[in-house]
Each structure stands twice: as structure tokens, then as C-alpha cells.
Write a protein that holds these residues in place. Structure first.
Motif, PDB file in Angstrom:
ATOM      1  N   PRO A 163       1.291  -1.345   0.162  1.00  0.00           N
ATOM      2  CA  PRO A 163      -0.225   0.334   0.494  1.00  0.00           C
ATOM      3  C   PRO A 163       0.976   1.307   0.274  1.00  0.00           C
ATOM      4  O   PRO A 163       2.454   1.328   0.626  1.00  0.00           O
ATOM      5  CB  PRO A 163      -0.762  -0.489   1.038  1.00  0.00           C
ATOM      6  N   ALA A 164       0.506   2.392  -0.466  1.00  0.00           N
ATOM      7  CA  ALA A 164       1.114   3.683  -0.532  1.00  0.00           C
ATOM      8  C   ALA A 164       1.052   4.503   0.954  1.00  0.00           C
ATOM      9  O   ALA A 164      -0.363   3.850   1.903  1.00  0.00           O
ATOM     10  CB  ALA A 164       0.176   4.592  -1.582  1.00  0.00           C
ATOM     11  N   ALA A 165       2.252   4.650   1.342  1.00  0.00           N
ATOM     12  CA  ALA A 165       2.297   5.657   2.881  1.00  0.00           C
ATOM     13  C   ALA A 165       2.540   6.799   2.828  1.00  0.00           C
ATOM     14  O   ALA A 165       3.144   7.615   2.062  1.00  0.00           O
ATOM     15  CB  ALA A 165       2.763   4.444   3.268  1.00  0.00           C
ATOM     16  N   LEU A 166       1.743   7.442   3.776  1.00  0.00           N
ATOM     17  CA  LEU A 166       2.226   9.037   4.496  1.00  0.00           C
ATOM     18  C   LEU A 166       3.059   8.777   5.395  1.00  0.00           C
ATOM     19  O   LEU A 166       2.232   8.503   6.066  1.00  0.00           O
ATOM     20  CB  LEU A 166       1.153   9.048   4.044  1.00  0.00           C
ATOM     21  N   THR A 167       4.365   9.367   5.567  1.00  0.00           N
ATOM     22  CA  THR A 167       4.755   9.668   6.562  1.00  0.00           C
ATOM     23  C   THR A 167       5.360  11.688   6.421  1.00  0.00           C
ATOM     24  O   THR A 167       5.324  12.103   5.344  1.00  0.00           O
ATOM     25  CB  THR A 167       6.369   9.583   6.249  1.00  0.00           C
ATOM     26  N   PHE A 168       5.529  11.799   8.502  1.00  0.00           N
ATOM     27  CA  PHE A 168       5.988  13.427   7.990  1.00  0.00           C
ATOM     28  C   PHE A 168       7.396  13.804   7.771  1.00  0.00           C
ATOM     29  O   PHE A 168       8.214  12.746   9.327  1.00  0.00           O
ATOM     30  CB  PHE A 168       4.900  13.869   9.326  1.00  0.00           C
ATOM     31  N   ASP A 169       8.038  14.537   7.357  1.00  0.00           N
ATOM     32  CA  ASP A 169       9.590  14.644   7.605  1.00  0.00           C
ATOM     33  C   ASP A 169       9.791  15.270   7.973  1.00  0.00           C
ATOM     34  O   ASP A 169      11.294  15.705   8.266  1.00  0.00           O
ATOM     35  CB  ASP A 169       9.932  14.771   5.440  1.00  0.00           C
ATOM     36  N   THR A 218      -3.985   3.940  -2.706  1.00  0.00           N
ATOM     37  CA  THR A 218      -2.896   4.130  -4.009  1.00  0.00           C
ATOM     38  C   THR A 218      -2.326   4.808  -3.722  1.00  0.00           C
ATOM     39  O   THR A 218      -2.713   5.748  -2.742  1.00  0.00           O
ATOM     40  CB  THR A 218      -4.900   3.992  -4.903  1.00  0.00           C
ATOM     41  N   THR A 219      -1.655   5.215  -4.550  1.00  0.00           N
ATOM     42  CA  THR A 219      -0.389   6.695  -4.199  1.00  0.00           C
ATOM     43  C   THR A 219      -1.658   7.568  -5.045  1.00  0.00           C
ATOM     44  O   THR A 219      -1.436   8.469  -4.094  1.00  0.00           O
ATOM     45  CB  THR A 219       0.448   6.174  -5.733  1.00  0.00           C
ATOM     46  N   GLU A 220      -2.464   7.426  -5.591  1.00  0.00           N
ATOM     47  CA  GLU A 220      -3.546   8.889  -5.915  1.00  0.00           C
ATOM     48  C   GLU A 220      -4.255   9.445  -4.500  1.00  0.00           C
ATOM     49  O   GLU A 220      -4.261  10.395  -4.114  1.00  0.00           O
ATOM     50  CB  GLU A 220      -4.294   7.926  -6.864  1.00  0.00           C
ATOM     51  N   LYS A 221      -4.542   8.422  -3.854  1.00  0.00           N
ATOM     52  CA  LYS A 221      -5.585   8.919  -1.931  1.00  0.00           C
ATOM     53  C   LYS A 221      -4.058   9.152  -1.155  1.00  0.00           C
ATOM     54  O   LYS A 221      -4.835   9.981  -1.190  1.00  0.00           O
ATOM     55  CB  LYS A 221      -6.206   7.028  -1.478  1.00  0.00           C
ATOM     56  N   ALA A 222      -3.089   8.760  -1.052  1.00  0.00           N
ATOM     57  CA  ALA A 222      -2.161   9.079  -0.644  1.00  0.00           C
ATOM     58  C   ALA A 222      -1.551  10.741  -1.355  1.00  0.00           C
ATOM     59  O   ALA A 222      -1.231  11.942  -0.060  1.00  0.00           O
ATOM     60  CB  ALA A 222      -0.821   7.459  -0.401  1.00  0.00           C
ATOM     61  N   THR A 223      -1.398  10.683  -2.267  1.00  0.00           N
ATOM     62  CA  THR A 223      -0.874  12.360  -2.596  1.00  0.00           C
ATOM     63  C   THR A 223      -2.197  13.426  -2.198  1.00  0.00           C
ATOM     64  O   THR A 223      -2.169  14.038  -2.001  1.00  0.00           O
ATOM     65  CB  THR A 223      -0.414  12.067  -4.409  1.00  0.00           C
ATOM     66  N   ALA A 224      -3.746  12.897  -2.560  1.00  0.00           N
ATOM     67  CA  ALA A 224      -4.505  13.783  -2.333  1.00  0.00           C
ATOM     68  C   ALA A 224      -4.191  14.162  -1.125  1.00  0.00           C
ATOM     69  O   ALA A 224      -4.709  15.925  -0.479  1.00  0.00           O
ATOM     70  CB  ALA A 224      -5.863  13.468  -3.067  1.00  0.00           C
ATOM     71  N   THR A 225      -4.467  13.320   0.012  1.00  0.00           N
ATOM     72  CA  THR A 225      -4.619  13.234   1.716  1.00  0.00           C
ATOM     73  C   THR A 225      -3.380  14.252   1.825  1.00  0.00           C
ATOM     74  O   THR A 225      -3.442  15.078   2.221  1.00  0.00           O
ATOM     75  CB  THR A 225      -4.178  12.216   2.318  1.00  0.00           C
ATOM     76  N   THR A 260      -5.034   7.590   9.797  1.00  0.00           N
ATOM     77  CA  THR A 260      -4.860   6.484   9.409  1.00  0.00           C
ATOM     78  C   THR A 260      -5.779   5.587   7.979  1.00  0.00           C
ATOM     79  O   THR A 260      -6.021   6.779   7.617  1.00  0.00           O
ATOM     80  CB  THR A 260      -6.271   5.923  10.646  1.00  0.00           C
ATOM     81  N   THR A 261      -5.622   4.747   7.856  1.00  0.00           N
ATOM     82  CA  THR A 261      -6.889   3.951   6.504  1.00  0.00           C
ATOM     83  C   THR A 261      -7.914   3.161   6.665  1.00  0.00           C
ATOM     84  O   THR A 261      -7.695   2.521   7.624  1.00  0.00           O
ATOM     85  CB  THR A 261      -6.496   3.468   5.570  1.00  0.00           C
ATOM     86  N   ASP A 262      -9.111   3.310   6.034  1.00  0.00           N
ATOM     87  CA  ASP A 262     -10.568   2.802   6.071  1.00  0.00           C
ATOM     88  C   ASP A 262     -10.011   1.565   5.270  1.00  0.00           C
ATOM     89  O   ASP A 262      -9.423   1.471   4.910  1.00  0.00           O
ATOM     90  CB  ASP A 262     -11.011   3.353   6.483  1.00  0.00           C
ATOM     91  N   ASP A 263     -11.282   0.685   5.532  1.00  0.00           N
ATOM     92  CA  ASP A 263     -10.894  -0.826   5.273  1.00  0.00           C
ATOM     93  C   ASP A 263     -10.870  -0.040   3.168  1.00  0.00           C
ATOM     94  O   ASP A 263     -10.433  -1.839   2.094  1.00  0.00           O
ATOM     95  CB  ASP A 263     -12.214  -1.963   4.542  1.00  0.00           C
ATOM     96  N   ALA A 264     -11.640   0.905   2.884  1.00  0.00           N
ATOM     97  CA  ALA A 264     -12.014   1.136   0.959  1.00  0.00           C
ATOM     98  C   ALA A 264     -10.323   1.707   1.056  1.00  0.00           C
ATOM     99  O   ALA A 264     -10.718   1.541  -0.145  1.00  0.00           O
ATOM    100  CB  ALA A 264     -13.619   2.227   0.756  1.00  0.00           C
ATOM    101  N   GLY A 265      -9.549   1.980   2.025  1.00  0.00           N
ATOM    102  CA  GLY A 265      -8.513   2.108   1.413  1.00  0.00           C
ATOM    103  C   GLY A 265      -8.349   4.009   1.671  1.00  0.00           C
ATOM    104  O   GLY A 265      -7.891   4.617   0.794  1.00  0.00           O
ATOM    105  N   ASP A 266      -9.222   3.711   2.130  1.00  0.00           N
ATOM    106  CA  ASP A 266      -9.642   5.881   2.665  1.00  0.00           C
ATOM    107  C   ASP A 266      -8.987   6.959   3.529  1.00  0.00           C
ATOM    108  O   ASP A 266      -8.724   5.705   4.572  1.00  0.00           O
ATOM    109  CB  ASP A 266     -10.240   6.215   2.441  1.00  0.00           C
ATOM    110  N   PHE A 267      -8.029   7.101   2.781  1.00  0.00           N
ATOM    111  CA  PHE A 267      -7.173   8.134   4.011  1.00  0.00           C
ATOM    112  C   PHE A 267      -8.063   8.771   5.496  1.00  0.00           C
ATOM    113  O   PHE A 267      -8.723   9.407   5.319  1.00  0.00           O
ATOM    114  CB  PHE A 267      -6.066   9.260   4.410  1.00  0.00           C
ATOM    115  N   LYS A 268      -8.047   9.328   6.635  1.00  0.00           N
ATOM    116  CA  LYS A 268      -8.923   9.182   7.445  1.00  0.00           C
ATOM    117  C   LYS A 268      -7.751  10.070   8.332  1.00  0.00           C
ATOM    118  O   LYS A 268      -6.664   9.619   8.779  1.00  0.00           O
ATOM    119  CB  LYS A 268      -9.375   8.196   8.484  1.00  0.00           C
ATOM    120  N   ILE A 269      -8.000  11.096   8.479  1.00  0.00           N
ATOM    121  CA  ILE A 269      -7.181  12.382   9.341  1.00  0.00           C
ATOM    122  C   ILE A 269      -8.048  12.517  10.793  1.00  0.00           C
ATOM    123  O   ILE A 269      -9.011  13.187  11.330  1.00  0.00           O
ATOM    124  CB  ILE A 269      -7.139  13.593   9.077  1.00  0.00           C
ATOM    125  N   ALA A 270      -6.960  12.571  12.109  1.00  0.00           N
ATOM    126  CA  ALA A 270      -7.911  12.724  13.897  1.00  0.00           C
ATOM    127  C   ALA A 270      -6.784  13.296  14.330  1.00  0.00           C
ATOM    128  O   ALA A 270      -5.652  13.547  13.833  1.00  0.00           O
ATOM    129  CB  ALA A 270      -7.759  11.479  14.500  1.00  0.00           C
TER     130      ALA A 270
END
Length: 475
Positions: A163-169, A218-225, A260-270
Motif C-alpha cells: 500500500p501507499a504510505a504517508l509520513t511526516f519528514d 493507492t498512491t492517488e489517495k495518499a497524494t491527495a491526502t 489512518t486508513t479504512d477498509d476502503a483504503g481511504d485516509f482518515k485524519i484525526a
């Protein structure tokens, strides 16, 4: 009666003269009525005919198939159920794996619509439509159900995607792209199921076609988030109106957030309200301030020519008991600009009507505000005659920091070329206020029409005067 019977009866009869009793015959029985069989046959036949006509209005013509499923003599509803059941019960054998059913693949057709249309085209009463060509039905597979069933039936044909991943650098959120795995081509499998269903086959063996299997993350969802998060970091803070009164450092804001991500692969911000609270506790001294009064330069009509000091509202921070929780909810929704509750006090703005008066007879210049003289000094105006400074009412039109002045004296005809004339303000054509460094005989007319003064006084006037300030020269 027959003749024999008659005969038998006659032989037993004597004549009257012999004293034999007279025989009397009983009345003959009435002839039996004819049975009208047509009534008994016709009534059931009529009922059957009526039933057939009624059935013709409810049932599909015999010999009709929908994607290989016989639906003749069925109502559209029953036909839809039969079509659905046929597809759900189909067995799909995967080479290199196990079998799955159509139901497990999430196979479906729009059976209700298809059978309704089939009934309209082929009702039972229309004998010309009996045993017609099969009706097609487009099959679709539910991607999620099919993928889950096929992975279980043929696990060796699958490799998991990364899966695509998001990190803070430390400054921004960055994306690690997804890497696809391998699986079964669902489009090709759908085509195999479609062919078998159209042929009326209850089972089909499929050699699966390989296809790339993307991660749901996906990379697209990660990029958008990442775009949303980085935009939030660009503007995160506590606001009063449009002013970011208390900015929040990017790394501090990132420490409040969990992605985080849900079962549909969508990113969630808390966001963590407890982590936000210590910053909220420091807000009051950063937000509270007294009103800052302002001042503007105007002309005699009240038109603002220049703002000397911008007035600022005074403000007092309101109740912050729920700010941390409210900001956490707002951040989870992608909004990082929190509007603080404040009480405002409007500033007082002072208007300064400024004007310049020049007494050409006394050779004195006066700086005035709201009719009062705030400063004055001697000047050197134009020499009497053609070079004299014009009397009248004018306005300062533009400022020139420094220039070379050239021309010809109107009274003497002598040409002049004076470099580095400073603090120049034109008010009447080519007549201007400016600094003079080539003489110090102020209080006496010396110029070719301009109003000259010491450089330091010219600078003072230059800084004090806005374009549009009125000028009154008189004798």
C-alpha cells in the motif's frame, strides 16, 4: 311393448262373457329427456379457455430462455428468481485452484428488468414468440466479493500489493507510492462466466488470466491526502478574523495529527485535543491587546490622502474551555484555521487636515493641521517680476526625491543647470517646493518661481506632505 310380450299377455286373458275379470293397463312411462352433453362439456372448456387467456396475460411464452435459463410459462417475478438462482448457483472451477459459485463471486444481472422486458416482448398469448431466440443478460461481478473468493480459492495466483504510505519528514507530509501485486483479471473472468451463462451451462472451468492487483490504499489517495495535510500546515494557527494571530509550527501541528486508513483504503485524519490544550493555555497574552488609535491626512473636503497610523482594534480573548476539542474536530475535517472567540474595542482615528500656507510678502512658510500652525520658517520665493511665485490655491501633485533643474530665468534670460536638487514637490506647473544648497539668504526672494528652503526643512516638508495637500500662496 314387443310382440312376444303382447302375445304372452293376450294368452292369459278370458272374454267377458266367460266372467273373466277385465284387465286394465297402467299408463305408459314418459319418454326420458335427451341429455344435453354440450352443456357439461362446454362449461369446463369455457373455463379452460378463459384461464388460458388470463395466463397469457401473466406468463412468458414457452420456449423462452434468458441467458440459458428456461423461463417459459413463468411470471416475470418467478423468471427473475430463476435467472438469479441460475447465475448464483453456477460453478466456476479455477485451474490452479478450487471452485467458487456465482454467488461467491458476487455475480449478478438485472434480472427484474430483463424478465419484465422479456414478458412484454414474449407474452404467452403471442404464439409467434414461442420458442424464440435466447434473451441475453449482461453479467457483472462484485470486485470486492470476487477478489476475496478468488484469493481463498486460488491463493497461489495472488501476491499482495504494497500500500501507499504517508509520513511526516519534519516539514511536510511525503508519499511512498504503492507497489501493485498480482491477481486474477476480473474482466476476463467475467467474460468466461458470461459465455457459460449465455450457453445455459451450470458449470465452467476457467484458466485465469493474470492481472496487476492494486492496493486499495493507492498512491492517488495518499497524494491527495498529503496535499490536504500540507495545505493545513501552511496555514495552521489561531485566527482573529483574517489575521493568523497565533501561528502553530508545522512540526507541532503534525504531532497533533494521526493519519489512518479504512477498509476502503481511504485516509482518515484525526487530532488529539489533549495535545492541543497546552497551546490553548498560552493564548491569552498573545491575543489580548489595547486598541491602537490611528491618524489620517485629509484635505479640506475630508478626503483621506494618506494614512499615518493604521488604527487597530483592541481585543480580549473569550472563554477557551472548549477550544481544544473544537479545533481537534476542525482539523479532522481538514480546516486548520481556528477562529478564536474575542471581544473587540474599536480604535479612534484622528483626521488631520493638512495644508501649506506661504506668505510671499513675509517670505514665510506655515505648516498647518486642522487650521493650527504646527511649524514655520523663512523661504526664498521667486524674484519679483516674470519670475515671481504665483499667488493662489493649489495642491501638491507629485514628489521627486532628487533631480537636476535646468531652464532659463524669466526675468534675466540667464540659463541655469543645477544638479542634485532634493526634496522636490510640484504644486503649480513647474513651480515646486525644494531644498536649496547654493545660498542661505532665506527670507529674500531668489528663485525663478519655486519656493526654496534649507534642505533639512525641505525634507521635513516632503515627509509631512501627501499628494493632494492644499497649498495657499498669497501676498
Amino acid at each position: 311393448m314387443t310382440d312376444t310380450a303382447t302375445k304372452e299377455l293376450t294368452d292369459g286373458v278370458g272374454d267377458a262373457s266367460a266372467g273373466t275379470p277385465e284387465v286394465q293397463w297402467a299408463p305408459a312411462e314418459p319418454a326420458p329427456k335427451k341429455r344435453r352433453l354440450w352443456l357439461w362439456i362446454g362449461v369446463p372448456a369455457g373455463l379452460i379457455a378463459c384461464g388460458a387467456a388470463a395466463a397469457g396475460l401473466l406468463l412468458i411464452a414457452p420456449g423462452t430462455t434468458v441467458a440459458g435459463v428456461p423461463v417459459g410459462f413463468m411470471t416475470p417475478g418467478a423468471a427473475a428468481e430463476a435467472v438469479d438462482a441460475g447465475l448464483a448457483g453456477m460453478t466456476v472451477s479455477i485451474k490452479g485452484g478450487k471452485s467458487v459459485t456465482g454467488a461467491e463471486l458476487g455475480a449478478s444481472v438485472d434480472a427484474t428488468a430483463i424478465t419484465a422486458e422479456t414478458f412484454e416482448e414474449r407474452p404467452l398469448w403471442n404464439v409467434t414468440q414461442w420458442f424464440g431466440d435466447p434473451e441475453p443478460a449482461e453479467v457483472t461481478l462484485d470486485p470486492a466479493k470476487a477478489d476475496a473468493a478468488l484469493r481463498q480459492a486460488a491463493p497461489s495466483l495472488y501476491t499482495d500489493a504494497t500500500p501507499a504510505a504517508l509520513t511526516f519528514d519534519g516539514t511536510s507530509y511525503v508519499v511512498t507510492p504503492a507497489v501493485p501485486g498480482q491477481g486474477i483479471d476480473l474482466d476476463a473472468l467475467t467474460a468466461n462466466v458470461q459465455s457459460a451463462f449465455d450457453a445455459g451451462d451450470a458449470a465452467v472451468t476457467v484458466t485465469p488470466k493474470a492481472a496487476l492487483a492494486d492496493s486499495t490504499i493507492t498512491t492517488e489517495k495518499a497524494t491527495a491526502t498529503a496535499g490536504i495535510l500540507n495545505t493545513m500546515l501552511d496555514s495552521v494557527g489561531f485566527y482573529v478574523g483574517d489575521e493568523r494571530t497565533v501561528p502553530v509550527a508545522r512540526d507541532v501541528a503534525a504531532s497533533w495529527l494521526t493519519v489512518t486508513t479504512d477498509d476502503a483504503g481511504d485516509f482518515k485524519i484525526a487530532a488529539d485535543a489533549a495535545a492541543i490544550q497546552p497551546v490553548v493555555d498560552t493564548l491569552a497574552p498573545l491575543v489580548n491587546r489595547g486598541a491602537q488609535n490611528g491618524a489620517v491626512v485629509t484635505n479640506s473636503s475630508g478626503e483621506v490622502l494618506e494614512t499615518i497610523t493604521q488604527g487597530l482594534d483592541g481585543r480580549t480573548l473569550g472563554d477557551t474551555a472548549g477550544v481544544a476539542n473544537a479545533f481537534a474536530e476542525q482539523l479532522a475535517g481538514g480546516n486548520s484555521a481556528y477562529q478564536l472567540p474575542v471581544t473587540s474595542v474599536a480604535p479612534v482615528t484622528t483626521s488631520l487636515h493638512r495644508e501649506i500656507e506661504v506668505d510671499l510678502s513675509a517670505q514665510v512658510l506655515y505648516m498647518k493641521e486642522n487650521g493650527a500652525v504646527v511649524d514655520s520658517w523663512y523661504i526664498s520665493s521667486g524674484r519679483p517680476g516674470p519670475s515671481a511665485t504665483a499667488a493662489g490655491h493649489f495642491t501638491v501633485n507629485w514628489h521627486v526625491r532628487s533631480q537636476t533643474m535646468t531652464g532659463t530665468a524669466l526675468d534675466s534670460g540667464v540659463s541655469y543647470d543645477v544638479p542634485n536638487v532634493e526634496w522636490v514637490m510640484y504644486f503649480n506647473g513647474d513651480q515646486a517646493f525644494h531644498g536649496v544648497y547654493w545660498h542661505s539668504d532665506f527670507g529674500t526672494p531668489h528663485s525663478n518661481g519655486c519656493v526654496g528652503m534649507p534642505n533639512w526643512r525641505a525634507e521635513q516638508l516632503y515627509d509631512w506632505t501627501a499628494n493632494g495637500v492644499e497649498v495657499w500662496t498669497h501676498y
